[in-house]
Design a protein around this motif. Structure first.
Motif, PDB file in Angstrom:
ATOM      1  N   MET A 105       0.819  -1.206   0.000  1.00 36.39           N
ATOM      2  CA  MET A 105       0.000   0.000   0.000  1.00 36.39           C
ATOM      3  C   MET A 105       0.855   1.259   0.000  1.00 36.39           C
ATOM      4  SD  MET A 105      -2.892  -1.234   2.754  1.00 36.39           S
ATOM      5  CE  MET A 105      -3.511   0.420   3.027  1.00 36.39           C
ATOM      6  N   GLY A 106       2.152   1.111   0.291  1.00 37.67           N
ATOM      7  CA  GLY A 106       3.050   2.254   0.321  1.00 37.67           C
ATOM      8  C   GLY A 106       3.423   2.739   1.699  1.00 37.67           C
ATOM      9  N   VAL A 107       3.104   1.962   2.734  1.00 40.88           N
ATOM     10  CA  VAL A 107       3.448   2.338   4.104  1.00 40.88           C
ATOM     11  C   VAL A 107       4.961   2.324   4.273  1.00 40.88           C
ATOM     12  CG1 VAL A 107       3.288   1.606   6.518  1.00 40.88           C
ATOM     13  CG2 VAL A 107       1.246   1.583   5.063  1.00 40.88           C
ATOM     14  N   SER A 108       5.481   3.314   5.013  1.00 41.49           N
ATOM     15  CA  SER A 108       6.917   3.490   5.147  1.00 41.49           C
ATOM     16  C   SER A 108       7.490   2.913   6.435  1.00 41.49           C
ATOM     17  CB  SER A 108       7.248   4.990   5.080  1.00 41.49           C
ATOM     18  OG  SER A 108       8.623   5.218   4.991  1.00 41.49           O
ATOM     19  N   ALA A 109       6.664   2.846   7.491  1.00 41.34           N
ATOM     20  CA  ALA A 109       7.115   2.320   8.781  1.00 41.34           C
ATOM     21  C   ALA A 109       5.932   1.648   9.467  1.00 41.34           C
ATOM     22  CB  ALA A 109       7.675   3.443   9.658  1.00 41.34           C
ATOM     23  N   ILE A 110       6.222   0.599  10.241  1.00 43.97           N
ATOM     24  CA  ILE A 110       5.152  -0.209  10.844  1.00 43.97           C
ATOM     25  C   ILE A 110       5.525  -0.555  12.278  1.00 43.97           C
ATOM     26  CG2 ILE A 110       3.792  -2.340  10.669  1.00 43.97           C
ATOM     27  CD1 ILE A 110       4.670  -2.369   7.648  1.00 43.97           C
ATOM     28  N   LEU A 111       4.570  -0.425  13.164  1.00 41.53           N
ATOM     29  CA  LEU A 111       4.717  -0.805  14.573  1.00 41.53           C
ATOM     30  C   LEU A 111       4.142  -2.196  14.786  1.00 41.53           C
ATOM     31  CD1 LEU A 111       3.625   1.404  17.596  1.00 41.53           C
ATOM     32  CD2 LEU A 111       2.791  -0.920  17.377  1.00 41.53           C
ATOM     33  N   ILE A 112       4.883  -3.056  15.481  1.00 37.37           N
ATOM     34  CA  ILE A 112       4.390  -4.373  15.887  1.00 37.37           C
ATOM     35  C   ILE A 112       4.547  -4.481  17.407  1.00 37.37           C
ATOM     36  CG2 ILE A 112       4.662  -6.876  15.708  1.00 37.37           C
ATOM     37  CD1 ILE A 112       3.628  -5.630  13.136  1.00 37.37           C
ATOM     38  N   GLU A 113       3.483  -4.845  18.098  1.00 42.67           N
ATOM     39  CA  GLU A 113       3.494  -4.870  19.562  1.00 42.67           C
ATOM     40  C   GLU A 113       3.357  -6.294  20.099  1.00 42.67           C
ATOM     41  OE1 GLU A 113      -1.188  -3.989  20.543  1.00 42.67           O
ATOM     42  OE2 GLU A 113       0.056  -2.348  19.768  1.00 42.67           O
ATOM     43  N   ASP A 114       3.599  -6.433  21.402  1.00 42.83           N
ATOM     44  CA  ASP A 114       3.565  -7.760  22.016  1.00 42.83           C
ATOM     45  C   ASP A 114       2.317  -8.025  22.856  1.00 42.83           C
ATOM     46  OD1 ASP A 114       4.120  -6.208  24.246  1.00 42.83           O
ATOM     47  OD2 ASP A 114       6.082  -7.093  24.661  1.00 42.83           O
ATOM     48  N   GLN A 115       1.265  -7.245  22.631  1.00 40.47           N
ATOM     49  CA  GLN A 115       0.020  -7.505  23.341  1.00 40.47           C
ATOM     50  C   GLN A 115      -0.641  -8.786  22.858  1.00 40.47           C
ATOM     51  OE1 GLN A 115      -3.090  -4.820  24.587  1.00 40.47           O
ATOM     52  NE2 GLN A 115      -1.876  -3.068  23.866  1.00 40.47           N
ATOM     53  N   GLN A 116      -1.457  -9.339  23.721  1.00 41.52           N
ATOM     54  CA  GLN A 116      -2.289 -10.487  23.372  1.00 41.52           C
ATOM     55  C   GLN A 116      -3.623  -9.981  22.850  1.00 41.52           C
ATOM     56  OE1 GLN A 116      -2.604 -13.693  26.344  1.00 41.52           O
ATOM     57  NE2 GLN A 116      -4.813 -13.688  26.022  1.00 41.52           N
ATOM     58  N   TRP A 117      -4.081 -10.559  21.752  1.00 43.99           N
ATOM     59  CA  TRP A 117      -5.362 -10.169  21.163  1.00 43.99           C
ATOM     60  C   TRP A 117      -6.520 -10.705  22.011  1.00 43.99           C
ATOM     61  CZ3 TRP A 117      -5.900  -6.847  17.189  1.00 43.99           C
ATOM     62  CH2 TRP A 117      -7.191  -6.683  16.664  1.00 43.99           C
ATOM     63  N   TRP A 152      10.754   0.597   7.902  1.00 42.90           N
ATOM     64  CA  TRP A 152      11.243   0.744   9.276  1.00 42.90           C
ATOM     65  C   TRP A 152      10.294   0.020  10.219  1.00 42.90           C
ATOM     66  CZ3 TRP A 152      10.382   3.359  14.034  1.00 42.90           C
ATOM     67  CH2 TRP A 152      11.520   3.694  14.762  1.00 42.90           C
ATOM     68  N   ILE A 153      10.823  -0.892  11.020  1.00 42.13           N
ATOM     69  CA  ILE A 153       9.999  -1.701  11.923  1.00 42.13           C
ATOM     70  C   ILE A 153      10.247  -1.276  13.365  1.00 42.13           C
ATOM     71  CG2 ILE A 153       9.429  -4.017  12.731  1.00 42.13           C
ATOM     72  CD1 ILE A 153       8.688  -3.609   9.817  1.00 42.13           C
ATOM     73  N   LEU A 154       9.182  -0.852  14.030  1.00 33.66           N
ATOM     74  CA  LEU A 154       9.251  -0.478  15.438  1.00 33.66           C
ATOM     75  C   LEU A 154       8.660  -1.593  16.284  1.00 33.66           C
ATOM     76  CD1 LEU A 154       9.734   1.769  17.624  1.00 33.66           C
ATOM     77  CD2 LEU A 154       7.311   2.304  17.359  1.00 33.66           C
ATOM     78  N   ALA A 155       9.401  -2.012  17.291  1.00 33.13           N
ATOM     79  CA  ALA A 155       8.905  -3.013  18.242  1.00 33.13           C
ATOM     80  C   ALA A 155       8.376  -2.294  19.477  1.00 33.13           C
ATOM     81  CB  ALA A 155      10.010  -3.981  18.630  1.00 33.13           C
ATOM     82  N   ARG A 156       7.150  -2.599  19.829  1.00 31.42           N
ATOM     83  CA  ARG A 156       6.530  -2.009  21.025  1.00 31.42           C
ATOM     84  C   ARG A 156       6.283  -3.102  22.061  1.00 31.42           C
ATOM     85  NH1 ARG A 156       0.454   0.725  21.206  1.00 31.42           N
ATOM     86  NH2 ARG A 156      -0.258  -0.466  23.013  1.00 31.42           N
ATOM     87  N   THR A 157       6.568  -2.790  23.321  1.00 29.61           N
ATOM     88  CA  THR A 157       6.215  -3.708  24.393  1.00 29.61           C
ATOM     89  C   THR A 157       5.299  -3.025  25.398  1.00 29.61           C
ATOM     90  OG1 THR A 157       7.015  -5.117  26.181  1.00 29.61           O
ATOM     91  CG2 THR A 157       8.341  -3.179  25.677  1.00 29.61           C
ATOM     92  N   ASP A 158       4.280  -3.751  25.810  1.00 32.48           N
ATOM     93  CA  ASP A 158       3.341  -3.288  26.831  1.00 32.48           C
ATOM     94  C   ASP A 158       3.591  -3.972  28.174  1.00 32.48           C
ATOM     95  OD1 ASP A 158       0.733  -1.670  25.539  1.00 32.48           O
ATOM     96  OD2 ASP A 158       1.897  -2.803  24.102  1.00 32.48           O
ATOM     97  N   ALA A 159       4.774  -4.566  28.321  1.00 33.42           N
ATOM     98  CA  ALA A 159       5.061  -5.358  29.513  1.00 33.42           C
ATOM     99  C   ALA A 159       5.187  -4.506  30.775  1.00 33.42           C
ATOM    100  CB  ALA A 159       6.347  -6.170  29.306  1.00 33.42           C
TER     101      ALA A 159
END
Length: 289
Positions: A105-117, A152-159
């Motif tokens: 789609m053309g996204v330049s950076a994406i956040l991926i988090e460690d929460q449980q769905w 660019w991949i950002l890792a997020r933690t909610d721990a």
């Protein structure tokens, strides 16, 4: 001029300049962000599903519905965009599918988090996180299988909210080793915690000061001095927009109509939505009858 989020944040870090990334909750807000000269912008799940569907960010909408929001917002703005990828909407293969779909789609950076769905906004109570091994595998898969190494991949933690700061820091270290380009420890509770986080890692550090949230509200300069490189203000525009809508509607309901001149002038609004461009198309191509 930088053409990707990676180039923008790398240049900001090199120049020792704190990067402010506003959030767009719809196409109109994205157009205004570009009009005012920002370098990049963010599309978060909470503002996007709130503005489009009128529901909270508690897992009620999935990837297809949120991607539709992202698609429409991106169509209105030419700036490099940073998108909230939530937990990737499943396991490692779903993460790869999410990242690659957004890249197409053309996204330049994406956040991926460690929460449980089903996930929640980072400043809400009741969050849960997945085992660190699974979250680490998701980050590794996202970074290894992205279509464009510029993404660019950002890792997020909610721990921090689920366990403590030590666990959040431990997870952040593992996500960086798995390939994350930047780190985001969600919702630290004090200036001391911000200071500890800000000086702990060599990759770019993101924070999201939220009015009414858990994290102390500091100036951008203060956050930079603590070691952070970027603030993502994902909810600010939608909360101000909601307040403005509520205010003018209450004024209408009261019968006073005292706020009618507080909004944007009609001619200015026409400029924001690009009226002149489409009027020019009409003038140049529409048959004269």
């Amino acid at each position: 001029m930088p053409t990707s989020f990676r180039q923008i944040i790398d240049k900001a870090v090199k120049d020792k300049r704190f990067l402010v990334v506003p959030g767009a909750h719809d196409a109109l807000s994205a157009r205004i962000i570009q009009k005012l000269g920002f370098e990049t912008y963010f599309i978060g799940g909470f503002p996007a599903v709130g503005a489009r569907y009128g529901v909270p960010d508690v897992g009620l909408k999935g990837f297809g519905e949120i991607a539709a929001c992202v698609r429409d917002i991106m169509a209105a703005c030419d700036l490099p965009v940073f998108v909230d990828g939530d937990d990737g909407y499943g396991d490692v293969k779903n993460v790869v599918h999410t990242v690659q779909s957004y890249e197409r789609m053309g996204v330049s950076a994406i956040l991926i988090e460690d929460q449980q769905w089903p996930k929640r906004c980072g400043h809400m109570v009741g969050k849960k996180v997945v085992p660190v091994e699974l979250a680490e595998a998701k980050i590794r898969a996202a970074c290894s299988e992205r279509l464009n190494k510029e993404t660019w991949i950002l890792a997020r933690t909610d721990a921090r909210a689920v366990y403590d700061l030590d666990e959040a820091m431990r997870r952040a270290e593992r996500y960086i080793k798995a390939g994350a380009d930047g780190i985001f420890i969600e919702a630290p509770r004090s200036i001391d915690e911000l200071r500890t986080i800000g000086k702990a890692f060599d990759v770019p550090q993101i924070c999201n000061p939220l009015m009414g949230g858990h994290t102390p509200i500091l100036t951008m300069d203060e956050l930079g001095e603590l070691g952070f490189n970027c603030a993502v203000l994902g909810l600010d525009t939608v909360m101000h927009a909601a307040k403005a809508i509520e205010t003018v509607l209450l004024d209408m309901k009261s019968g006073k109509f005292a706020r009618r001149n507080d909004g944007m002038d009609f001619e200015d609004y026409k400029k924001v939505v690009g009226y002149d461009k489409w009027e020019s198309v009409d003038e140049r191509f529409a048959p004269r009858v």
